[in-house]
Write a protein that holds these residues in place. Sequence first.
Motif, mmCIF file in Angstrom:
data_model
loop_
_atom_site.group_PDB
_atom_site.id
_atom_site.type_symbol
_atom_site.label_atom_id
_atom_site.label_comp_id
_atom_site.label_asym_id
_atom_site.label_seq_id
_atom_site.Cartn_x
_atom_site.Cartn_y
_atom_site.Cartn_z
ATOM 1 N N ASP A 85 82.840 59.446 17.458
ATOM 2 C CA ASP A 85 82.118 58.404 18.191
ATOM 3 C C ASP A 85 80.617 58.490 17.922
ATOM 4 O O ASP A 85 79.947 57.480 17.716
ATOM 5 C CB ASP A 85 82.375 58.527 19.694
ATOM 6 C CG ASP A 85 83.781 58.078 20.084
ATOM 7 O OD1 ASP A 85 84.440 57.428 19.246
ATOM 8 O OD2 ASP A 85 84.200 58.390 21.206
ATOM 9 N N LEU A 86 80.092 59.702 17.938
ATOM 10 C CA LEU A 86 78.665 59.871 17.690
ATOM 11 C C LEU A 86 78.311 59.506 16.258
ATOM 12 O O LEU A 86 77.324 58.811 16.002
ATOM 13 C CB LEU A 86 78.258 61.323 17.969
ATOM 14 C CG LEU A 86 78.041 61.705 19.429
ATOM 15 C CD1 LEU A 86 77.788 63.198 19.537
ATOM 16 C CD2 LEU A 86 76.877 60.939 20.034
ATOM 17 N N VAL A 116 74.632 58.187 23.333
ATOM 18 C CA VAL A 116 74.591 56.951 22.548
ATOM 19 C C VAL A 116 73.553 55.977 23.122
ATOM 20 O O VAL A 116 72.785 55.353 22.393
ATOM 21 C CB VAL A 116 75.984 56.299 22.499
ATOM 22 C CG1 VAL A 116 75.901 54.905 21.882
ATOM 23 C CG2 VAL A 116 76.951 57.168 21.706
ATOM 24 N N HIS A 154 77.574 55.960 15.073
ATOM 25 C CA HIS A 154 76.266 55.365 15.351
ATOM 26 C C HIS A 154 75.182 55.954 14.445
ATOM 27 O O HIS A 154 74.002 55.761 14.692
ATOM 28 C CB HIS A 154 75.895 55.571 16.822
ATOM 29 C CG HIS A 154 76.814 54.851 17.764
ATOM 30 N ND1 HIS A 154 76.589 53.567 18.193
ATOM 31 C CD2 HIS A 154 77.990 55.243 18.340
ATOM 32 C CE1 HIS A 154 77.568 53.186 19.003
ATOM 33 N NE2 HIS A 154 78.417 54.179 19.104
ATOM 34 N N ARG A 187 70.090 54.469 21.554
ATOM 35 C CA ARG A 187 69.814 53.031 21.505
ATOM 36 C C ARG A 187 68.400 52.755 22.004
ATOM 37 O O ARG A 187 67.671 51.937 21.420
ATOM 38 C CB ARG A 187 70.823 52.271 22.364
ATOM 39 C CG ARG A 187 70.696 50.746 22.257
ATOM 40 C CD ARG A 187 71.506 50.036 23.314
ATOM 41 N NE ARG A 187 70.959 50.256 24.652
ATOM 42 C CZ ARG A 187 69.888 49.613 25.137
ATOM 43 N NH1 ARG A 187 69.241 48.728 24.389
ATOM 44 N NH2 ARG A 187 69.454 49.864 26.361
#
Length: 218
Positions: A93-94, A68, A97, A72
């Motif tokens: 979770d991945l 993650v 994003h 970013r």
Amino acid sequence: MRIVIAEDDLLLREGLALLLRAEGLDVVATAGDPDGFLTAIDTHGPDVAIVDVRMPPSHTDEGIVAAVEARRRRPELAVLVLSAYVEQAFATDLLAHGSSRLGYLLKERVGRVQEFMAALERVAEGGTAIDPEVVAQLLSRSRPDNRLDRLSPRERDVLALMAEGLGNAAIAEKLFVSDGAVHKHIRNIFAKLDLAPTDRTDRRVAAVLHYLEGGERR
């Protein structure tokens, strides 16, 4: 395609690097921990990162956290995450994003070279590659409502292949049906699951997986 590998198991790390180089790809760096991985991302500016989910020091979610963070720092970076077994929460979770240029595969897929390389290429080209076993578990997971029960067996087959990241033509080839039939099934799936259809495969995959996980993200 310039690749960085983050994997704490030395044999798997070097074996994967050897495999990719044998396929003519440029492995610019390897790392055994998250700090080394992020340093390699900053130093080499790769196109793709292959990252183990569980890395030092605690071997829990350090790989996901590092992936993650890498995205970013380099939003255009394609990330292929490897896991020893299905960890649905990490996949979610991945996806939270963004699902473009993202893959989540079980490590056993690496041994199936043709499948693994196809997934890697799909991710590098901007698509999504979710392991079929992850998709199967999401499809079989009990849910508080019964919207999945609205789907016909063929529509469930199409949904599973959509969630893996396949486009319409690839789905048609796998199911031995026409592109038109696949398009019709997908329209029906979106209608039955109350999802707005879109021509962008990455958004389509994200919407389907988020729904199957019980989320309300679109």
